[in-house]
Design a protein around this motif. Structure first.
Motif, short mmCIF file in Angstrom:
data_model
loop_
_atom_site.label_atom_id
_atom_site.label_comp_id
_atom_site.label_asym_id
_atom_site.label_seq_id
_atom_site.Cartn_x
_atom_site.Cartn_y
_atom_site.Cartn_z
N PHE A 107 -2.26 0.01 -3.34
CA PHE A 107 -1.44 1.20 -3.60
C PHE A 107 0.04 0.90 -3.41
CE2 PHE A 107 -4.51 5.05 -2.97
CZ PHE A 107 -5.26 4.60 -4.04
N PHE A 108 0.32 0.08 -2.39
CA PHE A 108 1.73 -0.26 -2.15
C PHE A 108 2.29 -1.04 -3.34
CE2 PHE A 108 4.94 -3.31 -0.80
CZ PHE A 108 5.90 -2.45 -0.27
N LEU A 109 1.50 -2.00 -3.81
CA LEU A 109 1.97 -2.81 -4.94
C LEU A 109 2.14 -1.94 -6.18
CD1 LEU A 109 -0.22 -6.00 -4.36
CD2 LEU A 109 2.15 -5.61 -3.69
N LEU A 110 1.24 -0.97 -6.37
CA LEU A 110 1.28 -0.14 -7.57
C LEU A 110 2.36 0.93 -7.51
CD1 LEU A 110 -2.51 0.51 -8.36
CD2 LEU A 110 -0.91 -0.96 -9.60
N PHE A 111 2.45 1.61 -6.34
CA PHE A 111 3.33 2.77 -6.27
C PHE A 111 4.58 2.54 -5.43
CE2 PHE A 111 -1.11 4.36 -6.56
CZ PHE A 111 -1.06 4.73 -7.88
N GLY A 112 4.52 1.54 -4.55
CA GLY A 112 5.68 1.29 -3.68
C GLY A 112 6.70 0.37 -4.34
N LEU A 113 6.23 -0.77 -4.83
CA LEU A 113 7.14 -1.76 -5.40
C LEU A 113 8.05 -1.20 -6.50
CD1 LEU A 113 5.42 -5.27 -5.57
CD2 LEU A 113 7.27 -4.47 -4.10
N PRO A 114 7.54 -0.37 -7.41
CA PRO A 114 8.42 0.14 -8.47
C PRO A 114 9.59 0.97 -7.94
CG PRO A 114 6.12 0.49 -9.05
CD PRO A 114 6.15 0.03 -7.63
N GLN A 115 9.46 1.47 -6.69
CA GLN A 115 10.53 2.30 -6.13
C GLN A 115 11.57 1.45 -5.41
OE1 GLN A 115 10.37 5.79 -6.27
NE2 GLN A 115 8.55 5.54 -7.56
N LYS A 116 11.46 0.15 -5.53
CA LYS A 116 12.36 -0.75 -4.79
C LYS A 116 13.82 -0.45 -5.15
CE LYS A 116 12.23 -5.60 -3.41
NZ LYS A 116 11.58 -6.90 -3.68
N GLY A 117 14.65 -0.38 -4.11
CA GLY A 117 16.07 -0.15 -4.34
C GLY A 117 16.45 1.31 -4.36
N GLN A 118 15.46 2.22 -4.39
CA GLN A 118 15.80 3.64 -4.44
C GLN A 118 15.76 4.25 -3.04
OE1 GLN A 118 13.77 5.94 -7.38
NE2 GLN A 118 13.62 4.20 -8.79
N ILE B 64 10.83 2.65 -0.56
CA ILE B 64 9.74 1.66 -0.46
C ILE B 64 9.21 1.58 0.98
CG2 ILE B 64 11.32 -0.29 -0.09
CD1 ILE B 64 9.48 -2.01 -1.75
N ALA B 65 10.11 1.74 1.96
CA ALA B 65 9.70 1.72 3.37
C ALA B 65 8.91 2.98 3.69
CB ALA B 65 10.93 1.63 4.27
N SER C 73 3.68 5.43 4.93
CA SER C 73 2.67 6.43 4.54
C SER C 73 1.32 5.77 4.29
CB SER C 73 3.11 7.17 3.28
OG SER C 73 4.24 7.96 3.55
N LEU C 74 1.37 4.65 3.58
CA LEU C 74 0.11 3.97 3.25
C LEU C 74 -0.50 3.30 4.48
CD1 LEU C 74 0.98 2.60 -0.28
CD2 LEU C 74 -0.66 4.40 0.30
N ALA C 75 0.36 2.90 5.43
CA ALA C 75 -0.16 2.35 6.69
C ALA C 75 -0.93 3.45 7.43
CB ALA C 75 0.97 1.81 7.54
N VAL C 76 -0.38 4.67 7.40
CA VAL C 76 -1.06 5.81 8.02
C VAL C 76 -2.40 6.05 7.31
CG1 VAL C 76 -0.98 8.31 8.39
CG2 VAL C 76 1.04 6.92 8.86
N TYR C 77 -2.35 5.96 5.98
CA TYR C 77 -3.58 6.17 5.21
C TYR C 77 -4.65 5.14 5.58
CZ TYR C 77 -6.81 6.49 1.32
OH TYR C 77 -7.94 6.62 0.58
N GLU D 271 -0.83 -3.81 6.09
CA GLU D 271 0.07 -3.05 5.21
C GLU D 271 1.53 -3.45 5.46
OE1 GLU D 271 -0.94 -1.25 2.84
OE2 GLU D 271 0.86 -0.22 2.18
N PHE D 272 1.88 -3.64 6.74
CA PHE D 272 3.25 -4.01 7.08
C PHE D 272 3.58 -5.42 6.57
CE2 PHE D 272 4.73 -1.01 10.73
CZ PHE D 272 4.47 0.08 9.91
N VAL D 273 2.61 -6.32 6.67
CA VAL D 273 2.85 -7.69 6.18
C VAL D 273 3.07 -7.66 4.67
CG1 VAL D 273 1.75 -9.92 5.77
CG2 VAL D 273 1.68 -8.89 8.04
N VAL D 274 2.21 -6.91 3.97
CA VAL D 274 2.35 -6.79 2.52
C VAL D 274 3.70 -6.16 2.18
CG1 VAL D 274 1.43 -5.66 0.45
CG2 VAL D 274 -0.13 -6.71 2.08
#
Lengths: 263, 316
Positions: free
Chosen positions: A49-60, A71-72, A77-81, A135-138
């Protein structure tokens, strides 16, 4: 007829700590890690999920009002999930063990029921910690940059907050006699995660849902875990988490007493 | 309950019994599953608890293990309350079904169970004695019914209990599995362990128990060796050729509960075949004397399906 019984003096075979042991805990953790399905939900899905939905938000940034990196925010959020899925599944496994008669088998040993529950809770916490770390390492590899204390506090929030879900899992585990308890817990968890703003910011949800969402346990844990990043720590969220933990914990304790009572 | 058939009661006076049930009663709502049951099992006995489904065998065993609380009466295991006997590892049980985690290996579940006790027999040893050392790495879910049952036996061996309780342990096993399983139990019992097993397989009770306790409707209806139980239930049939037999007189002989005269043949149903035979051969002109015993199956059926009134004679 055979002769006398085995010669023996009274031996107390009660183990220390009511039977709680690292042997049992380690085997419990290994059981979960060996299960491909739980591995997928606990470790792989949040990372994907991070790769799919987090990475595209990089820089915002999160939004105009908050300059923290989106992205953070998504990573936490995904770590909580991941942590909540790990904890709920581990607690909920009690249902399977009850259905298989393992709980009954345990009553033929000196293991004390509180030691069993403690093992389940510690096993849930170990797995949720692992989920948060993965999740944090990823996230870190994917480019999340935060001050050290934010990593630490957000991680602690996601991890320790998962205690409420360990309690939820035990509650459901002692409520449902079914082996397939996680089949119907899965969708409930996803719904809770949605309400808790783990998948999308709550702002995009309709007003009514946003209001309801604030009373859900996931919202509380999510906002506590993100607060080191977003600087909007609120005692209401703490109250939320403590309240739900107490509710599920007491519920589980009551059901547990019913379950272990001799009939 | 007959006490004269209990071989143990004659020789033991004050020794703590392995099991002592007194007036044991268990009610589930309006249903009485176990009704004023008294039973004393001496250390070293191998006892079969025989009865049809619903006779109260499992409920009685559950109370011995502390899994259920008696409505009335008391349970002592080596003089201890059941939970205490479990804590001291003096009693262990092989339950009928369930009780195993499916997603772990045979060795893992044994190690896990061993961790619940302060000290146990070594894991390798119990695997060996239960005959499953060769499948230690197999996942429990992949084990056959017989292998799972031997695994339950291995788990029960861990605390080295003085009393091993087995609740219908061979249900669902094939013939070979049953034989292997009983050989393991039998070997184990020779070391002096007390064994109590519930079964509805009559041949198992006949073949493996020193003593059979027959229960029906939560009460002991017969108690003794296999041949005693057979004699109690069905008695023996004495058949002889005796011209001009006096049916009324024969029926009045001690121990005869039914006499029948068919032409020159008399058929006497009795629980004292020796006495009847002695009478016929010494006091009459009877010849071609024949004594037959009904098999255990007949005994079982007679004892467990009869009306209450029929049982008065045999249970006392």
């Amino acid at each position: 007829m055979t002769a006398a019984a085995l010669p023996r003096t009274t031996v107390d075979r009660r183990p220390p700590l009511g039977g709680f042991s690292l042997t049992y805990l380690a085997l419990e953790i290994r059981r979960v890690l060996r299960n491909r399905r739980s591995l997928f939900f606990i470790l792989i899905m949040p990372a994907v999920f991070f790769l799919l939905f987090g990475l595209p938000q990089k820089g915002q940034n999160i939004d105009q009002a908050n300059s923290a990196a989106a992205i953070a925010y998504i990573m936490i959020s995904l770590a909580v999930y991941g942590a909540m899925t790990a904890s709920t599944a581990t607690g909920g496994a009690v249902a399977v063990e009850r259905a298989q008669g393992w709980s009954r088998q345990l009553r033929l040993t000196p293991l004390r029921p509180p030691a069993y529950v403690a093992t389940k809770v510690l096993s849930a916490l170990s797995l949720s910690l692992l989920s948060v770390l993965v999740e944090f390492v990823v996230g870190s590899i994917g480019g999340v940059r935060m001050p050290a204390h934010v990593w630490l506090l957000a991680g602690l929030g996601a991890w320790l907050g998962s205690l409420v879900f360990a309690a939820l899992g035990l509650f459901v585990g002692y409520l449902a006699p079914a082996e397939n308890v996680m089949q119907f817990m899965g969708p409930i968890l996803a719904l809770l995660a949605l309400f808790g703003g783990l998948f999308v910011p709550l702002e995009v949800l309709p007003h009514v849902m946003r209001t309801i969402a604030k009373f859900t346990p996931v919202y509380g844990v999510g906002s506590i875990a993100r607060s080191p990043l977003t600087h909007d720590f609120s005692w209401v969220a703490v109250l939320n988490v403590v309240g739900w933990t107490a509710f599920f914990g007491l519920g589980a304790a009551l059901l547990f007493r019913r379950d272990t009572a001799r009939v | 309950m007959r006490t004269d058939t209990l071989a143990a009661s004659e020789t033991t006076g004050t020794r703590t019994p392995a099991v002592l049930l007194r007036g044991l009663t268990k009610k589930f709502g309006a249903v009485t599953a176990v009704n004023q049951l008294d039973l004393r099992i001496e250390p070293g006995e191998v006892v079969a608890f025989l009865g049809p489904n619903g006779a109260g065998k499992t409920t009685t065993i559950d109370m011995m293990l502390g899994l259920a609380r008696p409505t009335q009466g008391s349970v002592e295991v080596y003089g201890l309350a059941p939970t205490e006997a479990i804590n001291q590892g003096r009693i262990a049980a092989v339950m009928q079904t369930g009780g195993l985690l499916k997603d772990v290996s045979v060795a893992e579940i044994v190690r896990m169970t061993a961790s619940f006790f302060a000290n146990t027999r070594p894991v390798d040893e119990v695997l060996e004695r239960a005959g499953i050392a060769d499948i230690a790495d197999r996942r429990v879910a992949k084990c056959s019914g017989g292998q799972q049952q031997r695994l339950r036996f291995a788990l029960a061996l861990l605390p080295d209990p003085d009393l091993m309780v087995l609740d219908e342990p061979t249900t669902g096993m094939d013939v070979e599995g049953r034989r292997d399983f009983w050989n393991a139990i039998r070997t184990d019992a020779q070391a002096g362990r007390t064994v109590l097993f519930a079964t509805h397989y009559l041949e198992e009770a006949d073949a493996y128990a020193d003593r059979i306790v027959l229960i029906r409707k939560g009460q002991v209806v017969a108690d003794g060796t296999a041949s005693e139980v057979k004699a109690l239930a069905a008695g023996r049939q004495v058949r002889a050729t005796l011209p001009g037999a006096d049916e009324v007189r024969l029926a009045a002989l001690p121990g005869v509960d039914r006499a029948e005269v068919r032409g020159e043949t008399v058929l006497l149903h009795t629980n004292d075949s020796d006495g009847v035979a002695r009478y016929l051969l010494t006091q009459t002109t009877a010849r071609d004397l024949e004594i037959t015993s009904r098999n255990l199956e007949d005994a079982f059926l007679a004892l467990t399906s009869g009306e209450d009134t029929d049982l008065e004679g045999v249970s006392r």
